[in-house]
Design an enzyme around this catalytic site. Structure first.
Site, PDB file in Angstrom:
ATOM      1  N   ASP A   1      34.918  54.875  39.786  1.00 48.22           N
ATOM      2  CA  ASP A   1      34.687  54.041  40.915  1.00 48.22           C
ATOM      3  C   ASP A   1      35.033  52.760  40.399  1.00 48.22           C
ATOM      4  O   ASP A   1      35.102  52.382  38.967  1.00 48.22           O
ATOM      5  CB  ASP A   1      33.099  54.043  41.345  1.00 48.22           C
ATOM      6  CG  ASP A   1      32.942  53.092  42.267  1.00 48.22           C
ATOM      7  OD1 ASP A   1      32.930  53.311  43.571  1.00 48.22           O
ATOM      8  OD2 ASP A   1      32.050  51.995  41.789  1.00 48.22           O
TER       9      ASP A   1
ATOM     10  N   ASP B   1      33.854  48.904  42.414  1.00 52.80           N
ATOM     11  CA  ASP B   1      32.965  47.899  42.659  1.00 52.80           C
ATOM     12  C   ASP B   1      31.686  48.627  42.078  1.00 52.80           C
ATOM     13  O   ASP B   1      31.146  49.830  42.522  1.00 52.80           O
ATOM     14  CB  ASP B   1      32.688  47.695  44.145  1.00 52.80           C
ATOM     15  CG  ASP B   1      33.780  46.969  44.560  1.00 52.80           C
ATOM     16  OD1 ASP B   1      34.202  46.104  44.031  1.00 52.80           O
ATOM     17  OD2 ASP B   1      34.264  47.307  45.680  1.00 52.80           O
TER      18      ASP B   1
HETATM   19  O1  LIG Z   1      33.887  48.371  48.588  1.00 50.66           O
HETATM   20  C1  LIG Z   1      33.298  49.297  48.856  1.00 50.66           C
HETATM   21  O2  LIG Z   1      32.518  49.518  49.859  1.00 50.66           O
HETATM   22  C2  LIG Z   1      32.804  50.185  47.459  1.00 50.66           C
HETATM   23  O3  LIG Z   1      33.897  50.197  46.619  1.00 50.66           O
HETATM   24  P1  LIG Z   1      33.850  51.327  45.351  1.00 50.66           P
HETATM   25  O4  LIG Z   1      33.933  52.532  45.931  1.00 50.66           O
HETATM   26  O5  LIG Z   1      34.852  50.806  44.302  1.00 50.66           O
HETATM   27  O6  LIG Z   1      32.387  51.119  44.895  1.00 50.66           O
HETATM   28 MG   LIG Z   2      31.007  51.567  43.757  1.00 53.31          MG
END
Ligand SMILES: O=C(O)COP(=O)(O)O
Ligand SMILES: [Mg+2]
Length: 335
Positions: free
Chosen positions: A63, A65
């Site tokens: 992932d 963020d």
């Molecule tokens: O931007 C988002 O809603 C989440 O992003 P992510 O999957 O990288 O945590």
């Molecule tokens: Mg995330």
């Protein structure tokens, strides 16, 4: 399936992997103590166990963020950990529900923050939307309640779109006329849109009044990870709003839903030798569990130590196999 947890089981003479399997497959029949132990704190592992863990996967899906960065700031040590995986010869994919950028922009952001990343390694929801519409041979126009990231990915596959940018609320906004709708629109796509407004909701719901109009959403994350006490509403907020006023359910493409899962399956990964890293149980860890990957939760993003404790006490799946305060902590365990 030789996985890290079955190694731990042998070392500790304690049935971690069986607990996890029975929790997932047969419901919560195990005792509370055993259940609580099912999430293994990697910081409590010996050097040999950490080595076993590192040897137990060939592919790392991460992932972005909350694991690698928050906004434009890298989370300390994450780049070193990811680059270490690469040095060990692991295949890497960045799998993000964030829809605000095209893949090359994600790769540039990652590079600027110290990660080694190429566009081909990025799997973002903006890209998935374009991939999906191209795959079904969509030829109409998209009404996009979302950002230019999705718009650019659509353009790259020849799908036309309208709606990006501000649609200001006028004093007489309720008197919107059908002539303000574009008859060529055949799909509404909802992603993150910082310019969300009442007229946009009216247009999205009005297009969706036609049953032929497709309804697609990037993701349903409730919040963005944020350092500090300000809550930043995530794309799920907008998706729910459009679902409510259109009285329809969106096809959601991002983690943990089927489309991204099928996409990953088509990449030829060996689930037993794949690690999914995330900061959120109901998207990242859920996807990993559904795909049969090993899962590592880091507590540097959305899920706090308190949240994890609550999930464990309430026995709410999906729970990760292993946990670390932050990804960068891995390096001190191997040095
Ligand atoms: O931007 C988002 O809603 C989440 O992003 P992510 O999957 O990288 O945590
Ligand atoms: Mg995330």
């Amino acid at each position: 399936m030789i996985r890290f947890l079955s190694q731990i089981q042998r070392i500790n003479n304690f049935c971690y992997s069986n607990v996890i399997v029975s929790n997932r497959v047969r419901g919560f029949s195990t005792s509370d103590t055993m259940f609580k132990s099912a999430v293994f704190n990697l910081q409590e592992a010996s050097k040999d166990q950490v080595q076993e863990f590192l040897n137990s996967f060939d592919t790392v899906l991460t992932d972005c963020d909350g694991v690698l960065w928050i906004d434009n700031n890298a989370i300390s040590g994450s780049a070193d950990a990811m680059n270490y995986f690469r040095k060990l010869g692991k295949k890497i994919f960045y799998v993000t529900n964030n829809s605000t950028k095209i893949r090359s922009e994600f790769a540039s952001k990652a590079t600027q923050l110290g990660f080694i990343a190429s566009q081909e390694e990025i799997l973002s929801t903006a890209y998935l939307v374009a991939h999906y519409l191209k795959g079904i041979g969509f030829t109409k126009k998209v009404y996009l309640l979302g950002s230019n990231g999705i718009g650019e990915e659509l353009k790259a596959v020849g799908v036309r779109h309208i709606g990006v940018g501000p649609d200001h609320v006028k004093p007489d906004f309720k008197s919107m006329q059908p002539s303000e709708l574009d008859p060529e629109v055949g799909a509404v796509v909802v992603g993150f849109d910082e310019h969300v407004s009442y007229p946009k909701f009216m247009k999205a719901a009005s297009y969706l009044a036609s049953e032929q109009c497709l309804f697609i959403a990037t993701n349903t994350d409730e919040r963005f990870p944020k350092a500090g006490s300000i809550v930043v509403p995530g794309t799920g907020t907008l998706v729910r709003a459009v679902e409510t006023c259109s009285e329809r359910k969106a096809l959601v493409l991002g983690k943990p839903h089927n489309y991204v899962r099928k996409y990953l399956e088509s990449c030829g990964l060996n689930p037993a030798r794949t690690l999914m890293i995330g900061d959120r149980c109901n998207t990242d860890i859920e996807l990993g569990v559904r795909c049969g990957f090993q899962t590592l939760l880091v507590l540097s993003g959305v899920t706090s130590p308190k949240d994890l404790e609550k999930l464990r006490n309430e026995k709410t799946p999906p729970l990760p196999d292993v946990v670390l305060p932050k990804l960068g902590d891995l390096l001190s365990l191997v040095s």
